[in-house]
Design an enzyme around this catalytic site. Sequence first.
Site, PDB file in Angstrom:
ATOM      1  CG  ASP A   1       4.863   9.464  -3.840  1.00  0.00           C
ATOM      2  OD1 ASP A   1       5.413  10.467  -4.322  1.00  0.00           O
ATOM      3  OD2 ASP A   1       3.629   9.373  -3.687  1.00  0.00           O
TER       4      ASP A   1
ATOM      5  CG  ASP B   1       2.189  14.796  -1.633  1.00  0.00           C
ATOM      6  OD1 ASP B   1       1.906  15.390  -0.585  1.00  0.00           O
ATOM      7  OD2 ASP B   1       2.944  15.264  -2.502  1.00  0.00           O
TER       8      ASP B   1
ATOM      9  CG  ASP C   1      -0.006   7.241  -3.640  1.00  0.00           C
ATOM     10  OD1 ASP C   1       1.103   7.716  -3.983  1.00  0.00           O
ATOM     11  OD2 ASP C   1      -1.063   7.888  -3.676  1.00  0.00           O
TER      12      ASP C   1
END
Length: 340
Positions: free
Chosen positions: A24, A26, A222
Amino acid sequence: MTDTQVPAHSDRPLVEAYDTALLDLDGVVYAGADAIEHAVDSLATARAEGMRLAYVTNNASRPPRVVAEHLTELGVPAEPGDVINSAQAAARLVAEKVPAGAKVLVIGGAGLVEALAEHGLVAVGSLTEGPAAVVQGFDPSVGWAQLAEAAYAVASGLPWVASNTDLSIPTARGIAPGNGTLVAAVRAATGAEPEVAGKPLPPMHRETVLRTGAKRPLVVGDRLDTDIEGAYNGGVDSLLVFTGVCTPADLLAAPVKHRPSYLAADLRGLLEAHPAVEQLPGGAFRCRGRQAEVVDGELRLTGAGDRYDGLRALCAAAWAALDRDGRAADGRKALAELDF
């Protein structure tokens, strides 16, 4: 991959155990315009060790070329083919629903426009132009006029595809509204539900596998409800890092589909072996020098050592209690002892 009852262990660094990292962006590699601490060096080492790096993001606002340029500027060399976004997955879904060369109403940015063009579809900005479908993705420029246009089109009965429904997005200034909040506005106005392409749903995993050819991938993220659930739905292992949205408290209360295989402070976790968590007689769990158990609904932590070993032990004890009793144990005191 099986249902996660305790954090997994790996005797080898993860860069050796998996052929491709599906990262990922961001909250994992960068936040806004800035690289997250340790990301650049960790990814450089992973690449040098032979791991392929692919960047998989639910953010549909920017084309892969622009994302690759941003990564390269941050010190993470990348090519457009290394970037897979939810716009690509959404465009593939749309292409399966409409005739070749059809017009599609785009509520979003350049990422969606380019992804549609890859499938021979034509982006338009108004229902008056005769689109055959609506596709919606995040872009900071989206405002009331575009959301209204989407509502008119969806209410007319056109197929509606959303790139993703993340409610928030990490930025350099903090957590901001994501595409899910914009989708919610159209949903509230029409009563309709979009077909969603992005993580954690299967279309995004399919798009990623098609574009990377990964044989033994590791999802790195995250967020429990997109990255980790997406890995669960795809039947692959995952690494959760605490540089974005998820907190240790969130992790302790995670249902099975939100439990990562591995956890680490940041992307340095790719370069490390991950210790085993073992269950002890009486129901406690131990990870190296840390031991955790649930007593009267509260997580108790004993021993000494690495704080993430403590968190691994706490996760095992908390998940076992959650699966057994159907309610989360109170982990506030134990997390405070680990300075979380």
